[in-house]
Design a protein around this motif. Structure first.
Motif, short mmCIF file in Angstrom:
data_model
loop_
_atom_site.label_atom_id
_atom_site.label_comp_id
_atom_site.label_asym_id
_atom_site.label_seq_id
_atom_site.Cartn_x
_atom_site.Cartn_y
_atom_site.Cartn_z
N HIS A 24 0.82 -1.22 0.00
CA HIS A 24 0.00 0.00 0.00
C HIS A 24 0.85 1.27 0.00
O HIS A 24 0.35 2.34 -0.29
N ASP B 46 3.44 9.29 -1.05
CA ASP B 46 2.27 8.53 -0.63
C ASP B 46 2.05 7.38 -1.61
O ASP B 46 2.17 7.58 -2.82
N TYR C 158 -14.06 12.28 11.31
CA TYR C 158 -15.48 12.53 10.99
C TYR C 158 -16.03 11.29 10.32
O TYR C 158 -15.29 10.56 9.66
N GLU D 40 -11.48 10.60 -3.08
CA GLU D 40 -12.74 10.89 -2.39
C GLU D 40 -13.19 12.33 -2.67
O GLU D 40 -14.38 12.59 -2.88
N ARG E 123 -4.41 11.60 7.88
CA ARG E 123 -3.94 11.07 9.15
C ARG E 123 -2.77 11.95 9.57
O ARG E 123 -2.01 12.40 8.72
N MET F 177 -0.70 5.77 -2.58
CA MET F 177 -1.75 6.19 -3.51
C MET F 177 -2.29 7.54 -3.07
O MET F 177 -2.07 8.55 -3.65
N ASN F 178 -3.03 7.57 -1.99
CA ASN F 178 -3.79 8.66 -1.38
C ASN F 178 -5.24 8.64 -1.84
O ASN F 178 -5.59 9.08 -2.93
N LEU F 179 -6.06 8.11 -0.95
CA LEU F 179 -7.48 7.96 -1.28
C LEU F 179 -8.26 9.24 -1.06
O LEU F 179 -9.33 9.41 -1.64
P1 ADQ Z 1 -3.25 6.13 4.57
O1 ADQ Z 1 -1.85 6.62 4.74
O2 ADQ Z 1 -4.03 5.99 5.82
O3 ADQ Z 1 -3.32 4.76 3.76
P2 ADQ Z 1 -5.11 7.50 2.58
O4 ADQ Z 1 -5.02 6.77 1.32
O5 ADQ Z 1 -5.18 8.96 2.41
O6 ADQ Z 1 -3.92 7.26 3.60
O7 ADQ Z 1 -6.42 7.01 3.31
C1 ADQ Z 1 -6.89 7.63 4.44
C2 ADQ Z 1 -8.35 7.27 4.67
O8 ADQ Z 1 -8.71 7.72 5.97
C3 ADQ Z 1 -9.28 7.96 3.68
O9 ADQ Z 1 -10.29 7.07 3.31
C4 ADQ Z 1 -9.86 9.13 4.50
O10 ADQ Z 1 -11.17 9.49 4.17
C5 ADQ Z 1 -9.82 8.59 5.90
N1 ADQ Z 1 -9.62 9.72 6.83
C6 ADQ Z 1 -8.54 10.49 6.98
N2 ADQ Z 1 -8.77 11.45 7.90
C7 ADQ Z 1 -10.03 11.28 8.34
C8 ADQ Z 1 -10.88 11.95 9.29
N3 ADQ Z 1 -10.47 13.00 10.00
N4 ADQ Z 1 -12.10 11.49 9.45
C9 ADQ Z 1 -12.53 10.43 8.76
N5 ADQ Z 1 -11.80 9.77 7.85
C10 ADQ Z 1 -10.57 10.18 7.64
C11 ADQ Z 1 -2.38 3.84 3.17
C12 ADQ Z 1 -1.34 4.45 2.23
C13 ADQ Z 1 -2.01 5.25 1.13
C14 ADQ Z 1 -3.00 4.35 0.39
C15 ADQ Z 1 -3.93 3.62 1.35
C16 ADQ Z 1 -4.77 2.57 0.64
O11 ADQ Z 1 -0.44 5.28 2.96
O12 ADQ Z 1 -1.05 5.78 0.22
O13 ADQ Z 1 -3.78 5.14 -0.49
O14 ADQ Z 1 -3.20 2.96 2.36
O15 ADQ Z 1 -3.97 1.69 -0.10
#
Ligand code: ADQ
Length: 486
Positions: A157, A365, A343, A373, A266, A367-369
Protein backbone atom coordinates in the motif's frame (compact mmCIF):
# COMPACT_ATOMS: atom_id res chain seq x y z
CA UNK A 1 -15.36 -19.97 -6.19
CA UNK A 2 -11.92 -20.42 -4.59
CA UNK A 3 -11.83 -19.38 -0.96
CA UNK A 4 -9.96 -16.17 -0.22
CA UNK A 5 -7.69 -15.81 2.81
CA UNK A 6 -6.72 -12.19 3.44
CA UNK A 7 -3.92 -11.38 5.84
CA UNK A 8 -3.16 -7.89 7.08
CA UNK A 9 -1.70 -6.41 10.24
CA UNK A 10 -5.15 -5.35 11.45
CA UNK A 11 -8.49 -6.65 10.23
CA UNK A 12 -11.36 -4.34 9.48
CA UNK A 13 -14.57 -6.38 9.27
CA UNK A 14 -17.99 -4.87 8.58
CA UNK A 15 -19.32 -3.03 11.60
CA UNK A 16 -22.93 -3.98 11.12
CA UNK A 17 -23.78 -0.25 11.02
CA UNK A 18 -23.99 -0.14 7.24
CA UNK A 19 -21.19 1.26 5.13
CA UNK A 20 -21.29 4.85 6.36
CA UNK A 21 -18.24 4.49 8.56
CA UNK A 22 -16.31 1.95 6.58
CA UNK A 23 -13.55 2.64 4.12
CA UNK A 24 -13.93 1.41 0.54
CA UNK A 25 -11.08 -1.04 1.05
CA UNK A 26 -12.82 -2.75 3.98
CA UNK A 27 -16.11 -2.88 2.08
CA UNK A 28 -14.54 -4.37 -1.06
CA UNK A 29 -12.44 -6.93 0.79
CA UNK A 30 -15.44 -7.87 2.94
CA UNK A 31 -17.58 -8.47 -0.13
CA UNK A 32 -14.92 -10.74 -1.68
CA UNK A 33 -14.61 -12.62 1.61
CA UNK A 34 -18.37 -13.00 1.88
CA UNK A 35 -18.68 -14.31 -1.69
CA UNK A 36 -15.95 -16.91 -1.24
CA UNK A 37 -16.74 -17.77 2.36
CA UNK A 38 -13.20 -16.65 3.14
CA UNK A 39 -11.39 -15.47 6.25
CA UNK A 40 -9.56 -12.31 7.23
CA UNK A 41 -6.58 -12.99 9.49
CA UNK A 42 -4.53 -10.50 11.50
CA UNK A 43 -3.61 -8.98 14.83
CA UNK A 44 -6.56 -8.21 17.13
CA UNK A 45 -4.94 -4.97 18.31
CA UNK A 46 -4.89 -6.48 21.82
CA UNK A 47 -2.02 -7.41 24.09
CA UNK A 48 -1.48 -10.70 25.86
CA UNK A 49 1.21 -11.49 28.44
CA UNK A 50 2.48 -14.52 26.54
CA UNK A 51 1.76 -15.36 22.90
CA UNK A 52 -0.31 -18.54 22.78
CA UNK A 53 -1.36 -18.63 19.11
CA UNK A 54 -4.97 -18.81 20.24
CA UNK A 55 -7.17 -17.68 17.34
CA UNK A 56 -10.30 -15.74 18.08
CA UNK A 57 -12.90 -16.34 15.35
CA UNK A 58 -15.75 -13.99 14.84
CA UNK A 59 -18.37 -13.47 12.18
CA UNK A 60 -19.83 -10.07 11.37
CA UNK A 61 -22.17 -9.37 8.47
CA UNK A 62 -21.16 -12.63 6.76
CA UNK A 63 -17.41 -12.02 7.09
CA UNK A 64 -15.28 -14.34 9.21
CA UNK A 65 -12.29 -12.83 10.96
CA UNK A 66 -9.55 -14.73 12.74
CA UNK A 67 -7.36 -12.69 15.05
CA UNK A 68 -4.51 -13.24 17.46
CA UNK A 69 -3.27 -11.18 20.41
CA UNK A 70 0.40 -10.17 20.54
CA UNK A 71 2.85 -9.85 23.44
CA UNK A 72 3.95 -6.35 24.52
CA UNK A 73 7.45 -7.09 23.18
CA UNK A 74 5.98 -8.08 19.79
CA UNK A 75 3.98 -4.84 19.65
CA UNK A 76 7.05 -2.77 20.54
CA UNK A 77 9.48 -4.44 18.19
CA UNK A 78 7.28 -5.50 15.28
CA UNK A 79 4.53 -2.88 15.11
CA UNK A 80 5.83 0.28 16.78
CA UNK A 81 9.39 -0.78 15.93
CA UNK A 82 10.25 -2.33 12.56
CA UNK A 83 6.95 -1.52 10.83
CA UNK A 84 6.44 2.06 11.99
CA UNK A 85 9.93 3.25 12.97
CA UNK A 86 12.00 1.49 10.31
CA UNK A 87 10.02 0.51 7.21
CA UNK A 88 7.38 3.27 7.14
CA UNK A 89 9.91 6.17 7.21
CA UNK A 90 12.27 4.31 4.87
CA UNK A 91 9.52 3.57 2.35
CA UNK A 92 8.53 7.26 2.48
CA UNK A 93 12.08 8.49 1.82
CA UNK A 94 12.63 9.58 5.43
CA UNK A 95 15.91 7.84 6.17
CA UNK A 96 16.52 10.65 8.67
CA UNK A 97 13.66 9.25 10.79
CA UNK A 98 14.28 5.54 10.15
CA UNK A 99 15.65 3.66 13.15
CA UNK A 100 17.72 0.56 12.50
CA UNK A 101 17.65 -1.62 15.59
CA UNK A 102 18.45 -5.32 15.68
CA UNK A 103 15.64 -5.91 18.17
CA UNK A 104 13.11 -4.42 15.77
CA UNK A 105 14.23 -6.70 12.93
CA UNK A 106 14.14 -9.68 15.33
CA UNK A 107 10.60 -8.83 16.48
CA UNK A 108 9.45 -8.39 12.87
CA UNK A 109 10.81 -11.82 11.92
CA UNK A 110 9.30 -13.40 15.04
CA UNK A 111 5.80 -12.00 14.50
CA UNK A 112 5.82 -13.05 10.84
CA UNK A 113 6.82 -16.58 11.94
CA UNK A 114 4.07 -16.54 14.56
CA UNK A 115 1.52 -15.41 11.98
CA UNK A 116 2.64 -18.24 9.66
CA UNK A 117 2.43 -20.87 12.42
CA UNK A 118 -1.02 -19.68 13.47
CA UNK A 119 -2.38 -19.31 9.97
CA UNK A 120 -1.08 -22.67 8.71
CA UNK A 121 -3.84 -24.89 10.19
CA UNK A 122 -6.51 -22.53 8.82
CA UNK A 123 -5.39 -22.91 5.18
CA UNK A 124 -6.78 -25.53 2.83
CA UNK A 125 -4.88 -26.52 -0.33
CA UNK A 126 -7.16 -24.65 -2.74
CA UNK A 127 -7.25 -21.29 -0.89
CA UNK A 128 -6.03 -18.10 -2.51
CA UNK A 129 -3.86 -16.20 -0.05
CA UNK A 130 -3.55 -12.42 -0.25
CA UNK A 131 -1.12 -10.67 2.10
CA UNK A 132 -1.24 -6.90 2.60
CA UNK A 133 1.40 -4.31 3.26
CA UNK A 134 4.85 -3.72 4.66
CA UNK A 135 4.15 -5.27 8.07
CA UNK A 136 4.00 -8.74 6.54
CA UNK A 137 6.56 -8.89 3.71
CA UNK A 138 8.21 -12.12 5.01
CA UNK A 139 4.92 -13.96 5.58
CA UNK A 140 4.82 -15.58 2.12
CA UNK A 141 8.32 -17.01 2.56
CA UNK A 142 7.44 -18.26 6.06
CA UNK A 143 4.40 -20.05 4.62
CA UNK A 144 6.53 -21.60 1.84
CA UNK A 145 8.96 -22.89 4.53
CA UNK A 146 5.93 -24.64 6.00
CA UNK A 147 5.21 -26.29 2.62
CA UNK A 148 2.33 -24.04 1.64
CA UNK A 149 2.13 -24.21 -2.17
CA UNK A 150 -1.08 -22.16 -2.58
CA UNK A 151 -1.29 -19.23 -4.95
CA UNK A 152 -0.12 -16.33 -2.78
CA UNK A 153 -0.14 -12.63 -3.62
CA UNK A 154 1.18 -9.52 -1.90
CA UNK A 155 0.00 -5.93 -2.27
CA UNK A 156 2.10 -3.01 -1.04
CA UNK A 157 0.00 0.00 0.00
CA UNK A 158 3.02 2.30 0.42
CA UNK A 159 5.57 3.54 -2.13
CA UNK A 160 8.61 1.41 -2.96
CA UNK A 161 11.70 3.49 -2.07
CA UNK A 162 14.56 4.27 -4.41
CA UNK A 163 17.30 1.64 -4.30
CA UNK A 164 20.01 3.80 -2.78
CA UNK A 165 17.79 4.56 0.22
CA UNK A 166 16.55 1.01 0.63
CA UNK A 167 20.12 -0.28 0.75
CA UNK A 168 20.58 1.67 3.99
CA UNK A 169 18.50 -1.07 5.63
CA UNK A 170 20.94 -3.74 6.82
CA UNK A 171 18.55 -6.57 5.93
CA UNK A 172 17.37 -5.15 2.57
CA UNK A 173 18.39 -8.16 0.45
CA UNK A 174 16.73 -10.60 2.87
CA UNK A 175 13.55 -8.54 2.85
CA UNK A 176 13.34 -8.42 -0.94
CA UNK A 177 14.33 -12.05 -1.30
CA UNK A 178 11.28 -12.89 0.84
CA UNK A 179 9.06 -11.16 -1.74
CA UNK A 180 10.14 -13.71 -4.36
CA UNK A 181 8.12 -16.31 -2.43
CA UNK A 182 4.87 -14.74 -3.70
CA UNK A 183 3.26 -15.52 -7.06
CA UNK A 184 2.09 -11.95 -7.59
CA UNK A 185 3.36 -8.61 -6.29
CA UNK A 186 1.08 -5.58 -6.65
CA UNK A 187 2.23 -1.96 -6.41
CA UNK A 188 0.11 1.19 -6.33
CA UNK A 189 1.57 2.77 -9.46
CA UNK A 190 4.12 2.40 -12.21
CA UNK A 191 6.68 4.61 -10.45
CA UNK A 192 6.84 2.33 -7.39
CA UNK A 193 6.95 -0.77 -9.60
CA UNK A 194 9.79 0.70 -11.68
CA UNK A 195 11.63 1.53 -8.51
CA UNK A 196 11.24 -2.06 -7.29
CA UNK A 197 12.40 -3.48 -10.62
CA UNK A 198 15.41 -1.21 -10.64
CA UNK A 199 16.36 -2.48 -7.18
CA UNK A 200 16.00 -6.12 -8.28
CA UNK A 201 17.97 -5.47 -11.48
CA UNK A 202 20.72 -3.79 -9.45
CA UNK A 203 20.94 -6.10 -6.43
CA UNK A 204 19.95 -9.46 -7.90
CA UNK A 205 21.80 -9.60 -11.24
CA UNK A 206 20.87 -13.26 -11.63
CA UNK A 207 17.15 -12.32 -11.85
CA UNK A 208 15.60 -12.39 -15.32
CA UNK A 209 13.05 -9.60 -15.68
CA UNK A 210 10.73 -9.55 -18.67
CA UNK A 211 7.05 -9.26 -19.58
CA UNK A 212 5.97 -8.31 -16.08
CA UNK A 213 7.62 -11.40 -14.63
CA UNK A 214 10.73 -11.93 -12.50
CA UNK A 215 12.41 -15.32 -12.72
CA UNK A 216 14.95 -16.04 -10.02
CA UNK A 217 16.19 -19.49 -8.96
CA UNK A 218 13.17 -21.75 -9.01
CA UNK A 219 10.74 -18.85 -8.44
CA UNK A 220 8.59 -17.03 -10.98
CA UNK A 221 6.89 -13.90 -9.70
CA UNK A 222 4.53 -11.70 -11.63
CA UNK A 223 4.67 -7.98 -10.83
CA UNK A 224 2.00 -5.42 -11.56
CA UNK A 225 1.03 -1.80 -11.01
CA UNK A 226 -2.55 -2.07 -9.77
CA UNK A 227 -3.74 1.28 -8.38
CA UNK A 228 -6.20 1.00 -5.52
CA UNK A 229 -9.46 2.91 -5.93
CA UNK A 230 -12.45 3.95 -3.86
CA UNK A 231 -16.10 2.98 -4.10
CA UNK A 232 -16.68 6.03 -6.30
CA UNK A 233 -20.38 5.49 -6.94
CA UNK A 234 -21.12 5.02 -3.27
CA UNK A 235 -18.97 7.98 -2.24
CA UNK A 236 -20.64 10.26 -4.78
CA UNK A 237 -24.03 9.15 -3.44
CA UNK A 238 -22.93 9.74 0.16
CA UNK A 239 -22.13 13.35 -0.70
CA UNK A 240 -25.78 14.06 -1.53
CA UNK A 241 -27.40 12.40 1.50
CA UNK A 242 -29.26 14.56 4.05
CA UNK A 243 -26.42 13.98 6.57
CA UNK A 244 -23.83 15.20 4.06
CA UNK A 245 -26.03 18.17 3.11
CA UNK A 246 -26.31 19.09 6.76
CA UNK A 247 -22.52 18.97 7.20
CA UNK A 248 -22.00 21.01 4.02
CA UNK A 249 -24.57 23.63 4.91
CA UNK A 250 -23.36 24.02 8.45
CA UNK A 251 -19.80 24.57 7.30
CA UNK A 252 -20.89 27.01 4.58
CA UNK A 253 -22.83 28.98 7.19
CA UNK A 254 -19.76 29.21 9.37
CA UNK A 255 -17.69 30.54 6.45
CA UNK A 256 -19.91 33.59 5.92
CA UNK A 257 -19.33 33.61 2.17
CA UNK A 258 -15.61 32.80 2.24
CA UNK A 259 -14.10 30.11 0.03
CA UNK A 260 -13.06 26.92 1.77
CA UNK A 261 -9.72 25.19 1.19
CA UNK A 262 -9.60 21.75 2.77
CA UNK A 263 -7.06 19.10 3.76
CA UNK A 264 -7.83 15.69 5.32
CA UNK A 265 -4.99 13.45 6.46
CA UNK A 266 -3.94 11.07 9.15
CA UNK A 267 -1.53 13.05 11.31
CA UNK A 268 1.64 11.69 9.69
CA UNK A 269 4.89 13.39 8.66
CA UNK A 270 4.61 11.85 5.18
CA UNK A 271 1.46 13.86 4.45
CA UNK A 272 3.32 17.19 4.07
CA UNK A 273 1.07 19.24 6.36
CA UNK A 274 3.88 21.42 7.65
CA UNK A 275 4.93 22.43 4.14
CA UNK A 276 1.24 22.86 3.24
CA UNK A 277 0.71 25.29 6.13
CA UNK A 278 3.72 27.28 4.89
CA UNK A 279 2.22 27.29 1.38
CA UNK A 280 -1.06 28.68 2.69
CA UNK A 281 0.75 31.30 4.73
CA UNK A 282 2.67 32.26 1.59
CA UNK A 283 -0.62 32.74 -0.29
CA UNK A 284 -1.90 35.12 2.39
CA UNK A 285 1.38 37.01 2.35
CA UNK A 286 1.86 37.25 -1.43
CA UNK A 287 -1.82 37.82 -2.22
CA UNK A 288 -3.23 39.87 0.67
CA UNK A 289 -6.45 40.25 -1.34
CA UNK A 290 -7.31 36.72 -0.15
CA UNK A 291 -7.05 37.66 3.52
CA UNK A 292 -10.50 37.38 5.12
CA UNK A 293 -11.76 35.87 1.82
CA UNK A 294 -10.64 32.26 2.36
CA UNK A 295 -10.50 29.75 5.20
CA UNK A 296 -8.29 26.69 5.31
CA UNK A 297 -9.71 23.70 7.21
CA UNK A 298 -7.16 20.99 7.96
CA UNK A 299 -8.59 17.81 9.49
CA UNK A 300 -5.88 15.59 10.95
CA UNK A 301 -6.79 12.82 13.39
CA UNK A 302 -3.74 11.67 15.39
CA UNK A 303 -2.17 8.31 14.54
CA UNK A 304 0.69 6.14 15.88
CA UNK A 305 0.92 8.24 19.01
CA UNK A 306 3.38 5.81 20.64
CA UNK A 307 6.06 6.80 18.14
CA UNK A 308 8.21 9.86 19.00
CA UNK A 309 8.36 11.23 15.43
CA UNK A 310 4.54 11.41 15.46
CA UNK A 311 4.57 13.31 18.77
CA UNK A 312 7.11 15.70 17.20
CA UNK A 313 5.05 16.40 14.06
CA UNK A 314 1.98 17.02 16.21
CA UNK A 315 3.87 19.57 18.32
CA UNK A 316 5.24 21.27 15.20
CA UNK A 317 1.81 21.55 13.58
CA UNK A 318 0.27 22.88 16.81
CA UNK A 319 2.91 25.60 16.93
CA UNK A 320 2.74 26.43 13.23
CA UNK A 321 -1.05 26.70 13.12
CA UNK A 322 -0.94 29.00 16.16
CA UNK A 323 1.74 31.07 14.50
CA UNK A 324 -0.20 31.46 11.23
CA UNK A 325 -3.39 32.39 13.04
CA UNK A 326 -1.45 34.79 15.26
CA UNK A 327 0.00 36.49 12.22
CA UNK A 328 -3.08 36.80 10.01
CA UNK A 329 -6.25 36.43 12.12
CA UNK A 330 -8.56 39.38 12.71
CA UNK A 331 -11.35 39.83 15.21
CA UNK A 332 -13.73 38.33 12.61
CA UNK A 333 -11.62 35.75 10.82
CA UNK A 334 -9.56 32.69 11.71
CA UNK A 335 -7.52 31.84 8.60
CA UNK A 336 -6.62 28.26 9.59
CA UNK A 337 -8.93 25.81 11.34
CA UNK A 338 -6.81 22.90 12.48
CA UNK A 339 -8.88 20.00 13.82
CA UNK A 340 -7.47 16.82 15.36
CA UNK A 341 -10.48 14.54 15.09
CA UNK A 342 -12.13 12.08 12.75
CA UNK A 343 -15.48 12.53 10.99
CA UNK A 344 -17.86 9.88 9.74
CA UNK A 345 -17.87 9.32 6.01
CA UNK A 346 -21.16 11.09 5.31
CA UNK A 347 -20.09 14.27 7.10
CA UNK A 348 -16.68 14.08 5.44
CA UNK A 349 -18.20 13.74 1.97
CA UNK A 350 -20.42 16.79 2.61
CA UNK A 351 -17.40 18.79 3.77
CA UNK A 352 -15.41 17.81 0.68
CA UNK A 353 -18.32 19.02 -1.46
CA UNK A 354 -18.30 22.40 0.24
CA UNK A 355 -14.58 22.99 -0.43
CA UNK A 356 -13.54 25.18 -3.36
CA UNK A 357 -10.11 23.53 -3.34
CA UNK A 358 -8.48 20.53 -1.68
CA UNK A 359 -4.82 20.47 -0.72
CA UNK A 360 -3.66 16.86 -0.99
CA UNK A 361 0.06 17.35 -0.85
CA UNK A 362 1.89 14.38 0.71
CA UNK A 363 5.67 14.40 0.41
CA UNK A 364 5.33 10.78 -0.68
CA UNK A 365 2.27 8.53 -0.63
CA UNK A 366 1.53 5.04 -1.95
CA UNK A 367 -1.75 6.19 -3.51
CA UNK A 368 -3.79 8.66 -1.38
CA UNK A 369 -7.48 7.96 -1.28
CA UNK A 370 -8.45 11.41 0.00
CA UNK A 371 -7.65 12.80 -3.47
CA UNK A 372 -10.10 10.34 -5.05
CA UNK A 373 -12.74 10.89 -2.39
CA UNK A 374 -12.58 14.66 -2.92
CA UNK A 375 -13.14 14.21 -6.66
CA UNK A 376 -16.03 11.77 -6.15
CA UNK A 377 -17.80 14.10 -3.70
CA UNK A 378 -17.92 17.14 -6.00
CA UNK A 379 -21.02 18.74 -7.49
CA UNK A 380 -20.66 18.13 -11.28
CA UNK A 381 -22.17 21.58 -11.95
CA UNK A 382 -19.79 23.42 -9.62
CA UNK A 383 -16.79 21.22 -8.84
CA UNK A 384 -13.85 22.26 -6.68
CA UNK A 385 -10.19 22.06 -7.69
CA UNK A 386 -7.84 19.31 -6.56
CA UNK A 387 -4.28 20.41 -5.78
CA UNK A 388 -2.27 17.20 -5.73
CA UNK A 389 1.32 16.30 -4.92
CA UNK A 390 3.38 14.90 -7.81
CA UNK A 391 4.72 12.37 -5.29
CA UNK A 392 1.39 10.70 -4.49
CA UNK A 393 0.68 7.49 -6.42
CA UNK A 394 -2.69 9.05 -7.34
CA UNK A 395 -0.91 11.65 -9.51
CA UNK A 396 -0.39 9.02 -12.25
CA UNK A 397 -4.16 8.73 -12.70
CA UNK A 398 -5.24 12.27 -11.76
CA UNK A 399 -3.22 14.26 -14.27
CA UNK A 400 -5.96 16.92 -14.49
CA UNK A 401 -5.40 18.00 -10.91
CA UNK A 402 -3.09 20.96 -10.32
CA UNK A 403 0.07 18.93 -9.76
CA UNK A 404 2.57 20.49 -7.38
CA UNK A 405 5.89 19.98 -5.69
CA UNK A 406 4.70 19.64 -2.06
CA UNK A 407 8.05 20.86 -0.71
CA UNK A 408 7.69 24.29 -2.31
CA UNK A 409 5.54 26.85 -0.44
CA UNK A 410 5.81 29.08 -3.49
CA UNK A 411 4.37 26.44 -5.81
CA UNK A 412 1.62 25.64 -3.31
CA UNK A 413 0.68 29.31 -3.04
CA UNK A 414 0.64 29.65 -6.85
CA UNK A 415 -1.60 26.57 -7.19
CA UNK A 416 -3.97 27.92 -4.53
CA UNK A 417 -4.12 31.23 -6.36
CA UNK A 418 -4.88 29.45 -9.64
CA UNK A 419 -7.52 27.22 -7.99
CA UNK A 420 -9.33 30.09 -6.30
CA UNK A 421 -9.56 32.03 -9.57
CA UNK A 422 -10.20 29.10 -11.91
CA UNK A 423 -13.19 29.66 -14.23
CA UNK A 424 -16.12 27.26 -13.91
CA UNK A 425 -15.63 25.74 -17.39
CA UNK A 426 -12.02 24.78 -16.64
CA UNK A 427 -13.02 23.36 -13.26
CA UNK A 428 -15.68 21.22 -14.95
CA UNK A 429 -13.35 19.94 -17.67
CA UNK A 430 -10.62 19.00 -15.21
CA UNK A 431 -13.11 17.39 -12.82
CA UNK A 432 -14.79 15.31 -15.57
CA UNK A 433 -11.49 13.81 -16.65
CA UNK A 434 -10.55 12.96 -13.05
CA UNK A 435 -13.99 11.58 -12.21
CA UNK A 436 -13.86 9.28 -15.26
CA UNK A 437 -10.67 7.77 -13.93
CA UNK A 438 -11.91 7.53 -10.32
CA UNK A 439 -15.13 5.83 -11.49
CA UNK A 440 -13.54 3.44 -13.97
CA UNK A 441 -10.62 2.32 -11.82
CA UNK A 442 -12.60 2.01 -8.62
CA UNK A 443 -12.14 -0.38 -5.70
CA UNK A 444 -13.97 -3.25 -7.44
CA UNK A 445 -11.82 -2.86 -10.55
CA UNK A 446 -8.72 -3.05 -8.33
CA UNK A 447 -9.93 -6.13 -6.47
CA UNK A 448 -10.91 -7.98 -9.64
CA UNK A 449 -7.73 -7.09 -11.44
CA UNK A 450 -5.49 -8.31 -8.61
CA UNK A 451 -7.44 -11.52 -8.07
CA UNK A 452 -7.69 -12.26 -11.82
CA UNK A 453 -3.92 -11.97 -12.11
CA UNK A 454 -3.38 -14.04 -8.98
CA UNK A 455 -5.48 -16.88 -10.36
CA UNK A 456 -4.18 -16.77 -13.94
CA UNK A 457 -1.14 -18.67 -15.21
CA UNK A 458 2.12 -16.77 -15.53
CA UNK A 459 2.81 -15.77 -19.13
CA UNK A 460 5.19 -18.26 -20.80
CA UNK A 461 8.87 -17.28 -21.05
CA UNK A 462 9.45 -14.86 -23.94
CA UNK A 463 5.77 -13.95 -24.30
CA UNK A 464 4.89 -10.29 -24.69
CA UNK A 465 1.18 -10.82 -24.05
CA UNK A 466 1.00 -9.35 -20.58
CA UNK A 467 -2.37 -9.35 -18.84
CA UNK A 468 -2.34 -5.62 -18.57
CA UNK A 469 -4.35 -2.68 -19.75
CA UNK A 470 -1.83 -0.08 -18.82
CA UNK A 471 1.80 0.81 -18.88
CA UNK A 472 3.16 -2.27 -17.17
CA UNK A 473 2.52 -4.08 -20.43
CA UNK A 474 5.84 -2.53 -21.40
CA UNK A 475 8.88 -4.71 -21.03
CA UNK A 476 9.66 -4.43 -17.35
CA UNK A 477 13.37 -5.00 -17.88
CA UNK A 478 13.40 -1.94 -20.09
CA UNK A 479 11.44 -0.10 -17.42
CA UNK A 480 14.02 -1.09 -14.82
CA UNK A 481 16.80 0.08 -17.10
CA UNK A 482 14.98 3.32 -17.83
CA UNK A 483 14.48 3.88 -14.11
CA UNK A 484 18.18 3.10 -13.65
CA UNK A 485 19.27 5.73 -16.11
CA UNK A 486 16.86 8.44 -14.91
P1 ADQ B 1 -3.25 6.13 4.57
O1 ADQ B 1 -1.85 6.62 4.74
O2 ADQ B 1 -4.03 5.99 5.82
O3 ADQ B 1 -3.32 4.76 3.76
P2 ADQ B 1 -5.11 7.50 2.58
O4 ADQ B 1 -5.02 6.77 1.32
O5 ADQ B 1 -5.18 8.96 2.41
O6 ADQ B 1 -3.92 7.26 3.60
O7 ADQ B 1 -6.42 7.01 3.31
C1 ADQ B 1 -6.89 7.63 4.44
C2 ADQ B 1 -8.35 7.27 4.67
O8 ADQ B 1 -8.71 7.72 5.97
C3 ADQ B 1 -9.28 7.96 3.68
O9 ADQ B 1 -10.29 7.07 3.31
C4 ADQ B 1 -9.86 9.13 4.50
O10 ADQ B 1 -11.17 9.49 4.17
C5 ADQ B 1 -9.82 8.59 5.90
N1 ADQ B 1 -9.62 9.72 6.83
C6 ADQ B 1 -8.54 10.49 6.98
N2 ADQ B 1 -8.77 11.45 7.90
C7 ADQ B 1 -10.03 11.28 8.34
C8 ADQ B 1 -10.88 11.95 9.29
N3 ADQ B 1 -10.47 13.00 10.00
N4 ADQ B 1 -12.10 11.49 9.45
C9 ADQ B 1 -12.53 10.43 8.76
N5 ADQ B 1 -11.80 9.77 7.85
C10 ADQ B 1 -10.57 10.18 7.64
C11 ADQ B 1 -2.38 3.84 3.17
C12 ADQ B 1 -1.34 4.45 2.23
C13 ADQ B 1 -2.01 5.25 1.13
C14 ADQ B 1 -3.00 4.35 0.39
C15 ADQ B 1 -3.93 3.62 1.35
C16 ADQ B 1 -4.77 2.57 0.64
O11 ADQ B 1 -0.44 5.28 2.96
O12 ADQ B 1 -1.05 5.78 0.22
O13 ADQ B 1 -3.78 5.14 -0.49
O14 ADQ B 1 -3.20 2.96 2.36
O15 ADQ B 1 -3.97 1.69 -0.10
Amino acid sequence: MTRLVIVSNRVSPPTGEGQANQGGLAVALSSALRETNGIWFGWSGNETETFTGHVNFSKSDGVTTATVDLEPQDIDEYYNGFANRTLWPLFHDRTDLAEFERNFAGGYARVNERFADTLLPLITPEDLIWVHDYHLIPLGAELRKRDVTNRTGFFLHTPWPVARLLTSLPSHAKLVNALFAYDLLGFQCQAWLDSFLYYVHDQFPEAEISDGVIRIGDRTVRVVACPIGIDAGDFAKSATTPEADEARESILRSLEGRDLIMGVDRLDYSKGMEQRFHGYSRLLQDHPEFQEKVTFLQIAPPSREQVASYQDIRRELDALSGHINGEFATAHWVPLRYVNRGYDRLALSGMYRSARAALVTPLRDGMNLVAKEYVAAQDPENPGVLILSRYAGAAEQLQDALLVNPFSPEELADALHQALLMPLEERKTRWRAMMDSVETQDIRWWLKRFLDLLTSEHPPRGSTAEASESSEGADTKEAAQAAASS
